[in-house]
Write a protein that holds these residues in place. Sequence first.
Motif, PDB file in Angstrom:
ATOM      1  N   ASP A  50      -9.342  -3.424   5.567  1.00 20.57           N
ATOM      2  CA  ASP A  50      -8.282  -2.505   5.526  1.00 20.57           C
ATOM      3  C   ASP A  50      -8.417  -1.811   7.084  1.00 20.57           C
ATOM      4  O   ASP A  50      -7.588  -1.718   7.702  1.00 20.57           O
ATOM      5  N   ASN A 100      -1.835  -8.622   9.855  1.00 20.61           N
ATOM      6  CA  ASN A 100      -3.221  -8.704   9.500  1.00 20.61           C
ATOM      7  C   ASN A 100      -3.628  -9.889  10.612  1.00 20.61           C
ATOM      8  O   ASN A 100      -3.660 -10.851  10.127  1.00 20.61           O
ATOM      9  N   SER A 155      -3.475   0.379  -2.709  1.00 19.83           N
ATOM     10  CA  SER A 155      -2.559  -0.680  -3.433  1.00 19.83           C
ATOM     11  C   SER A 155      -2.178  -0.376  -4.545  1.00 19.83           C
ATOM     12  O   SER A 155      -2.283   0.453  -5.372  1.00 19.83           O
ATOM     13  N   ARG A 184       0.739  -1.356   0.019  1.00 26.54           N
ATOM     14  CA  ARG A 184       0.137   0.092  -0.119  1.00 26.54           C
ATOM     15  C   ARG A 184       0.860   1.171  -0.013  1.00 26.54           C
ATOM     16  O   ARG A 184       1.822   1.527   0.861  1.00 26.54           O
ATOM     17  N   GLN A 208     -10.372   5.245   4.955  1.00 29.99           N
ATOM     18  CA  GLN A 208     -10.923   4.000   4.289  1.00 29.99           C
ATOM     19  C   GLN A 208     -12.390   3.809   4.158  1.00 29.99           C
ATOM     20  O   GLN A 208     -13.134   4.641   4.830  1.00 29.99           O
TER      21      GLN A 208
END
Length: 296
Positions: A157, A277, A192, A123, A151
């Motif tokens: 994300d 993540n 991204s 990203r 976002q």
Amino acid sequence: MQEFKRYMHQNLMLCIMLCMIFAFTSPCAVAKENSLIRFPRLDVKADPNEAYVLDLLQLILQNTPKRYEYSPTKSRMLQGRAIYEMTREHGDVDMILTMTTDEREKKLIPIRIPVDKGLIGWRVALISPKIKADFSTIRSIDDLRKFTAGQEQDWPDVAILKANKLPVTTSSSFEPLFGMLQAGRFDYFPRSIFEVYGELSNHQEYGVHLDQNIILHYPAAVYFFVTPRRPQLAEDFRIGFEKVLANGSFEKLFLKHNQASIGKTNIKQRTVIKLNNPHLNINSLPLQRSELWFQP
């Protein structure tokens, strides 16, 4: 008595005709329904990856054991709504292309071949010119925590950024995020490599810039997901995808659409900020197949 016989004969003939019509038309209707793949028309002004996705979809469907046709839904919908439609007994969506999470893999059938070769987890930041100088001083995740990301609210994300203690402001839909960035409602918009250059081109009126200093990286992949209502479609699609991987046509198509973006990003000249993540079990990713992943 004669009238009764005539009445019974007419009704019998009508029943036979209706049965014949049903016998000939119903299988066709069912076959047509089973060969149609309904995709969500997502809530974006212009999808920068549309040409790549449609080319890939066509390529895969040319190699499935059974012939399928795809059709977009009549109305636009957010990712969350599309996924909900896929889980309903009579939902309006059969397949979606989206970033994977453990939750999505439980609800839907994932085709575990990353369409983006993992680029969704690399990203870069769209920023307002006003913070360009400040943003260029970032060297670590602690430095980045002084800034707020923007976002869409139902993107995975959001949870990833928050889990890494990075402040986030959300929007209920995609398009307003560019105006919010321009107005200073947040500081940067992580996008991204797979998406950012097309989005910049489609939103030039907002005067946002691409930061040249940092790149975020976390384990992620974009998969095709199929509704659990249609396991045979999922298996046929997986077979088709494996065929285009084996014959090299997937790699050729991926490079055609993404090589220029990868080159422009200059990853090796950027500060890489690694994020966890926590919403994806890394063991679920097909990491043992190195040919499926982008390596900088």
